[in-house]
Each structure stands twice: as C-alpha cells, then as structure tokens.
Design a protein around this motif. Structure first.
Motif, short mmCIF file in Angstrom:
data_model
loop_
_atom_site.label_atom_id
_atom_site.label_comp_id
_atom_site.label_asym_id
_atom_site.label_seq_id
_atom_site.Cartn_x
_atom_site.Cartn_y
_atom_site.Cartn_z
N ARG A 1 4.63 -14.25 5.40
CA ARG A 1 5.63 -14.97 6.21
C ARG A 1 7.03 -14.98 5.57
NH1 ARG A 1 2.90 -19.61 7.57
NH2 ARG A 1 2.04 -18.45 9.31
N PRO A 2 7.19 -15.31 4.28
CA PRO A 2 8.54 -15.34 3.70
C PRO A 2 9.24 -13.97 3.69
CG PRO A 2 6.95 -16.34 2.20
CD PRO A 2 6.19 -15.75 3.33
N TYR A 3 8.45 -12.90 3.80
CA TYR A 3 9.02 -11.55 3.76
C TYR A 3 9.14 -10.94 5.15
CZ TYR A 3 7.72 -12.26 -1.06
OH TYR A 3 7.58 -12.79 -2.32
N ASN A 4 8.94 -11.75 6.19
CA ASN A 4 9.03 -11.27 7.57
C ASN A 4 8.08 -10.10 7.83
OD1 ASN A 4 10.02 -11.52 10.17
ND2 ASN A 4 11.72 -10.12 9.82
N SER A 5 6.90 -10.15 7.18
CA SER A 5 5.85 -9.13 7.31
C SER A 5 6.31 -7.74 6.91
CB SER A 5 5.28 -9.12 8.74
OG SER A 5 4.67 -10.35 9.02
N LYS A 6 7.25 -7.67 5.96
CA LYS A 6 7.71 -6.37 5.45
C LYS A 6 7.74 -6.41 3.93
CE LYS A 6 10.45 -5.25 9.42
NZ LYS A 6 11.19 -4.15 9.92
N CYS A 7 7.49 -5.26 3.33
CA CYS A 7 7.56 -5.15 1.88
C CYS A 7 9.02 -5.33 1.47
CB CYS A 7 7.06 -3.79 1.42
SG CYS A 7 7.30 -3.47 -0.34
N PRO A 8 9.31 -6.24 0.53
CA PRO A 8 10.70 -6.45 0.11
C PRO A 8 11.26 -5.26 -0.67
CG PRO A 8 9.22 -7.82 -1.19
CD PRO A 8 8.40 -7.17 -0.13
N SER A 9 10.41 -4.39 -1.15
CA SER A 9 10.87 -3.26 -1.94
C SER A 9 11.19 -2.03 -1.07
CB SER A 9 9.81 -2.89 -2.97
OG SER A 9 10.24 -1.84 -3.79
N CYS A 10 10.24 -1.64 -0.19
CA CYS A 10 10.44 -0.40 0.57
C CYS A 10 10.65 -0.62 2.07
CB CYS A 10 9.26 0.54 0.36
SG CYS A 10 7.71 0.00 1.13
N GLY A 11 10.40 -1.84 2.57
CA GLY A 11 10.61 -2.14 3.98
C GLY A 11 9.44 -1.79 4.88
N GLN A 12 8.33 -1.32 4.31
CA GLN A 12 7.15 -0.98 5.09
C GLN A 12 6.64 -2.22 5.82
OE1 GLN A 12 5.47 1.90 5.60
NE2 GLN A 12 3.76 0.97 6.66
N THR A 13 6.31 -2.09 7.11
CA THR A 13 5.75 -3.20 7.86
C THR A 13 4.32 -3.44 7.38
OG1 THR A 13 7.09 -2.68 9.79
CG2 THR A 13 5.15 -4.05 10.16
N GLY B 1 0.80 -1.22 0.00
CA GLY B 1 0.00 0.00 0.00
C GLY B 1 0.83 1.26 0.00
N LYS B 2 2.10 1.17 0.38
CA LYS B 2 2.95 2.36 0.44
C LYS B 2 3.63 2.64 -0.90
CE LYS B 2 6.75 4.53 2.91
NZ LYS B 2 7.77 4.40 3.94
N CYS B 3 4.32 1.63 -1.45
CA CYS B 3 5.10 1.87 -2.67
C CYS B 3 4.46 1.29 -3.93
CB CYS B 3 6.52 1.33 -2.52
SG CYS B 3 6.65 -0.47 -2.51
N GLY B 4 3.45 0.42 -3.77
CA GLY B 4 2.77 -0.16 -4.92
C GLY B 4 3.46 -1.36 -5.54
N ALA B 5 4.53 -1.84 -4.92
CA ALA B 5 5.26 -3.00 -5.44
C ALA B 5 4.42 -4.26 -5.28
CB ALA B 5 6.59 -3.17 -4.70
N LYS B 6 4.47 -5.13 -6.30
CA LYS B 6 3.76 -6.40 -6.22
C LYS B 6 4.57 -7.35 -5.34
CE LYS B 6 3.01 -8.83 -10.00
NZ LYS B 6 2.42 -9.59 -11.12
N ILE B 7 3.98 -7.81 -4.25
CA ILE B 7 4.65 -8.68 -3.29
C ILE B 7 4.46 -10.14 -3.66
CG2 ILE B 7 4.72 -9.37 -0.86
CD1 ILE B 7 3.80 -6.45 -0.24
N ALA B 8 3.26 -10.48 -4.12
CA ALA B 8 2.98 -11.88 -4.46
C ALA B 8 1.83 -11.95 -5.46
CB ALA B 8 2.62 -12.67 -3.21
#
Length: 53
Positions: free
Chosen positions: A28-40, A8-15
């Motif tokens: 879970r694989p991303y430790n509850s953070k966006c892999p692109s911007c680090g947003q929780t 919701g912050k950067c618009g990156a597709k997570i999955a």
C-alpha cells in the motif's frame, strides 16, 4: 523471525517484516509498485522462499 519482501524483477528489498501481515498492507505505501524499478506488484502473484539463517 523476519520476512523480506523482494521485487521479483530487480531483486530490490521492498520491506522487512518482523510480524507477518497481508501483502496488500505491505504494498500500500508504495502504490503497488516497486520503489526501485517501478514494476507493478500483484498481491495474487508472489512466491515464498524460506532460508535458515
């Protein structure tokens, strides 16, 4: 049918899911953070957008 999970912050597709599953399982694989911007990412705060292709 496929479902995109998007930050919701950067618009990156997570999955991209072909079958629905728990949002906790998706994050879970991303430790509850966006892999692109680090947003929780919170499993309790999300929205759903439906688009016809």
């Amino acid at each position: 049918m496929s479902v995109d999970v998007v930050c919701g912050k950067c618009g990156a597709k997570i999955a991209n899911m072909r079958m629905l599953k728990s949002i906790k399982d998706v994050m879970r694989p991303y430790n509850s953070k966006c892999p692109s911007c680090g947003q929780t990412l919170s499993p309790s705060e999300f929205s759903v957008d439906v688009q016809k292709n």
